[in-house]
Design a protein around this motif. Structure first.
Motif, PDB file in Angstrom:
ATOM      1  N   ARG A 111       3.510  10.774   4.525  1.00 18.46           N
ATOM      2  CA  ARG A 111       4.010  11.772   3.565  1.00 18.46           C
ATOM      3  C   ARG A 111       3.364  13.139   3.796  1.00 18.46           C
ATOM      4  O   ARG A 111       4.039  14.159   3.729  1.00 18.46           O
ATOM      5  CB  ARG A 111       3.772  11.294   2.142  1.00 18.46           C
ATOM      6  N   ARG A 116       6.429  15.383   2.586  1.00 22.67           N
ATOM      7  CA  ARG A 116       7.023  14.749   1.414  1.00 22.67           C
ATOM      8  C   ARG A 116       6.000  14.647   0.302  1.00 22.67           C
ATOM      9  O   ARG A 116       4.793  14.620   0.564  1.00 22.67           O
ATOM     10  CB  ARG A 116       7.535  13.355   1.787  1.00 22.67           C
ATOM     11  N   ASP A 120       6.132   9.582  -5.706  1.00 20.55           N
ATOM     12  CA  ASP A 120       7.551   9.753  -6.072  1.00 20.55           C
ATOM     13  C   ASP A 120       7.693   9.873  -7.564  1.00 20.55           C
ATOM     14  O   ASP A 120       6.948   9.394  -8.334  1.00 20.55           O
ATOM     15  CB  ASP A 120       8.375   8.563  -5.575  1.00 20.55           C
TER      16      ASP A 120
END
Length: 120
Positions: A111, A116, A120
């Protein structure tokens, strides 16, 4: 050059000792790899179960997360430094370690490398 190092707490009991901060002296031309190893050695908290995951951030201002430089895991022998040979730029005087509980460190590394979100 003095570098201020801070880390997040790992549990409520650990919060009683916060802020977890120290100052260390390092050469001005220190690499990211040497910086991470010097600042994390005997500093990051271990947890029961042995799977704590951390991300080291380099910054030129206190308490800001500007540039991730490494992912560390309690179960790894050494940190995964993103740019081991990179030198610190003048003014990058702060290292902050975020704690990501028992998240998979390889997933966190992926990530960070791909930009990213870590959660999440």
């Amino acid at each position: 050059m003095k570098v201020r190092v801070r880390r997040a707490s790992v549990a409520m009991g650990d919060d009683t000792l916060a802020p977890h901060e120290k100052w260390i002296d390092l050469p001005a031309d220190c690499t990211h790899e040497r910086l991470v190893k010097a600042t994390s050695r005997n500093y990051l908290a271990s947890i029961i179960g042995g799977k704590a995951t951390w991300v080291a951030w380099l910054s030129d201002a206190p308490d800001t997360l500007q540039c991730p430089i490494a992912v560390l895991a309690q179960q790894w022998r050494s940190p995964r430094v993103l740019s081991p040979d990179a030198r610190r730029a003048p003014g990058e005087d702060y290292v902050y370690f975020t704690y990501l509980a028992q998240r998979d460190p390889l997933d966190i590394l992926d990530r960070v490398l791909t930009g990213r979100p870590m959660i999440d």
